[in-house]
Write a protein that holds these residues in place. Sequence first.
Motif, PDB file in Angstrom:
ATOM      1  N   LYS A 109       0.833  -1.206   0.000  1.00 23.06           N
ATOM      2  CA  LYS A 109       0.000   0.000   0.000  1.00 23.06           C
ATOM      3  C   LYS A 109       0.868   1.255   0.000  1.00 23.06           C
ATOM      4  CE  LYS A 109      -4.242  -1.836   1.808  1.00 23.06           C
ATOM      5  NZ  LYS A 109      -4.880  -1.812   0.523  1.00 23.06           N
ATOM      6  N   HIS A 110       1.948   1.227   0.756  1.00 19.37           N
ATOM      7  CA  HIS A 110       2.876   2.364   0.796  1.00 19.37           C
ATOM      8  C   HIS A 110       3.494   2.590  -0.586  1.00 19.37           C
ATOM      9  CE1 HIS A 110       5.864   5.153   2.295  1.00 19.37           C
ATOM     10  NE2 HIS A 110       6.799   4.420   1.718  1.00 19.37           N
ATOM     11  N   HIS A 111       3.910   1.517  -1.232  1.00 21.76           N
ATOM     12  CA  HIS A 111       4.506   1.628  -2.566  1.00 21.76           C
ATOM     13  C   HIS A 111       3.512   2.203  -3.562  1.00 21.76           C
ATOM     14  CE1 HIS A 111       7.686  -1.701  -1.624  1.00 21.76           C
ATOM     15  NE2 HIS A 111       7.920  -0.569  -0.984  1.00 21.76           N
ATOM     16  N   GLN A 112       2.282   1.711  -3.520  1.00 23.86           N
ATOM     17  CA  GLN A 112       1.245   2.222  -4.419  1.00 23.86           C
ATOM     18  C   GLN A 112       1.026   3.709  -4.185  1.00 23.86           C
ATOM     19  OE1 GLN A 112      -1.380  -1.862  -4.747  1.00 23.86           O
ATOM     20  NE2 GLN A 112      -2.048  -0.358  -3.288  1.00 23.86           N
ATOM     21  N   ASN A 113       0.907   4.100  -2.923  1.00 21.20           N
ATOM     22  CA  ASN A 113       0.663   5.502  -2.602  1.00 21.20           C
ATOM     23  C   ASN A 113       1.813   6.403  -3.016  1.00 21.20           C
ATOM     24  OD1 ASN A 113      -1.936   5.254  -1.648  1.00 21.20           O
ATOM     25  ND2 ASN A 113      -1.276   4.825   0.442  1.00 21.20           N
ATOM     26  N   ILE A 154       3.695   6.041  -5.646  1.00 20.99           N
ATOM     27  CA  ILE A 154       3.541   6.250  -7.088  1.00 20.99           C
ATOM     28  C   ILE A 154       2.397   7.214  -7.361  1.00 20.99           C
ATOM     29  CG2 ILE A 154       2.906   5.134  -9.275  1.00 20.99           C
ATOM     30  CD1 ILE A 154       4.539   2.681  -8.304  1.00 20.99           C
ATOM     31  N   PHE A 155       1.237   7.026  -6.696  1.00 22.03           N
ATOM     32  CA  PHE A 155       0.095   7.929  -6.889  1.00 22.03           C
ATOM     33  C   PHE A 155       0.459   9.359  -6.503  1.00 22.03           C
ATOM     34  CE2 PHE A 155      -2.748   4.078  -5.818  1.00 22.03           C
ATOM     35  CZ  PHE A 155      -2.725   3.651  -7.129  1.00 22.03           C
ATOM     36  N   GLN A 156       1.151   9.527  -5.380  1.00 23.87           N
ATOM     37  CA  GLN A 156       1.522  10.862  -4.921  1.00 23.87           C
ATOM     38  C   GLN A 156       2.485  11.535  -5.890  1.00 23.87           C
ATOM     39  OE1 GLN A 156       2.906  10.167  -0.920  1.00 23.87           O
ATOM     40  NE2 GLN A 156       0.829   9.921  -0.125  1.00 23.87           N
ATOM     41  N   PHE A 157       3.422  10.782  -6.437  1.00 24.40           N
ATOM     42  CA  PHE A 157       4.352  11.342  -7.416  1.00 24.40           C
ATOM     43  C   PHE A 157       3.589  11.823  -8.647  1.00 24.40           C
ATOM     44  CE2 PHE A 157       7.023  11.231 -11.128  1.00 24.40           C
ATOM     45  CZ  PHE A 157       8.166  11.889 -10.696  1.00 24.40           C
ATOM     46  N   VAL A 196       3.237  -0.534 -13.447  1.00 25.68           N
ATOM     47  CA  VAL A 196       2.976   0.709 -14.173  1.00 25.68           C
ATOM     48  C   VAL A 196       3.206   0.519 -15.664  1.00 25.68           C
ATOM     49  CG1 VAL A 196       3.589   3.160 -14.372  1.00 25.68           C
ATOM     50  CG2 VAL A 196       3.725   2.014 -12.139  1.00 25.68           C
ATOM     51  N   PHE A 197       2.291   1.090 -16.460  1.00 24.29           N
ATOM     52  CA  PHE A 197       2.376   1.065 -17.917  1.00 24.29           C
ATOM     53  C   PHE A 197       2.141   2.463 -18.439  1.00 24.29           C
ATOM     54  CE2 PHE A 197       1.348  -3.170 -16.665  1.00 24.29           C
ATOM     55  CZ  PHE A 197       1.973  -3.991 -17.591  1.00 24.29           C
ATOM     56  N   ASN A 198       2.699   2.751 -19.607  1.00 22.53           N
ATOM     57  CA  ASN A 198       2.347   3.955 -20.348  1.00 22.53           C
ATOM     58  C   ASN A 198       1.876   3.448 -21.702  1.00 22.53           C
ATOM     59  OD1 ASN A 198       2.074   6.318 -21.775  1.00 22.53           O
ATOM     60  ND2 ASN A 198       3.813   7.285 -20.776  1.00 22.53           N
ATOM     61  N   TYR A 219       7.350  -1.145  -8.491  1.00 23.15           N
ATOM     62  CA  TYR A 219       7.749  -0.111  -7.542  1.00 23.15           C
ATOM     63  C   TYR A 219       9.267   0.046  -7.472  1.00 23.15           C
ATOM     64  CZ  TYR A 219       8.910   2.434  -3.401  1.00 23.15           C
ATOM     65  OH  TYR A 219       9.473   3.352  -2.552  1.00 23.15           O
ATOM     66  N   GLN A 220       9.993  -1.066  -7.450  1.00 21.61           N
ATOM     67  CA  GLN A 220      11.451  -0.973  -7.314  1.00 21.61           C
ATOM     68  C   GLN A 220      12.062  -0.197  -8.479  1.00 21.61           C
ATOM     69  OE1 GLN A 220      13.292  -1.959  -4.501  1.00 21.61           O
ATOM     70  NE2 GLN A 220      14.733  -0.591  -5.537  1.00 21.61           N
ATOM     71  N   ALA A 221      11.560  -0.433  -9.689  1.00 23.82           N
ATOM     72  CA  ALA A 221      12.055   0.304 -10.856  1.00 23.82           C
ATOM     73  C   ALA A 221      11.701   1.788 -10.733  1.00 23.82           C
ATOM     74  CB  ALA A 221      11.478  -0.290 -12.135  1.00 23.82           C
TER      75      ALA A 221
END
Length: 140
Positions: free
Chosen positions: A66-70, A72-75, A112-114, A122-124
């Motif tokens: 959850k921390h990792h997801q957040n 990314i969302f915050q960034f 994550v995808f674009n 997350y590590q990447a």
Amino acid sequence: WQTSEVCQNLLTWSWSRSCGHTYSFASSDSVCSYSHTSWVTPHHSSHSTMSVVVYFSSAGGCREMKHHQNEIFQFLDAKKIIYRTLDITQSSDLKDEMRKKVGNPSAIPPQVFNGDKYCGDYQAFFDAVEDGTPEKFFKL
């Protein structure tokens, strides 16, 4: 309320609404913060050509995920980058899709995808931020 937990003098709550929005609130003796994520609504920004997609999990799981997801969302929110979140707990098809696109049958969120291009996990993301190249990670 979905969860309530105490961690290092920090009390956190999160709850979901029927509209698909998940809200989180964290509080300690002197700090309060509030965050919001939406699992199907694109987040708007001035970058109209972005098609970043983040596969995530809203259910249980470990605090670290959850921390990792957040993070990314915050960034993405801070940089005003349009992105869409897909909650793999809403459908086993989404989890299977994520794992197939990643090429790893045991991949876990966040991924994550674009567009159709895989950005990484997350590590990447973390490594790219540490190296000062997050735009390269998100393929912007």
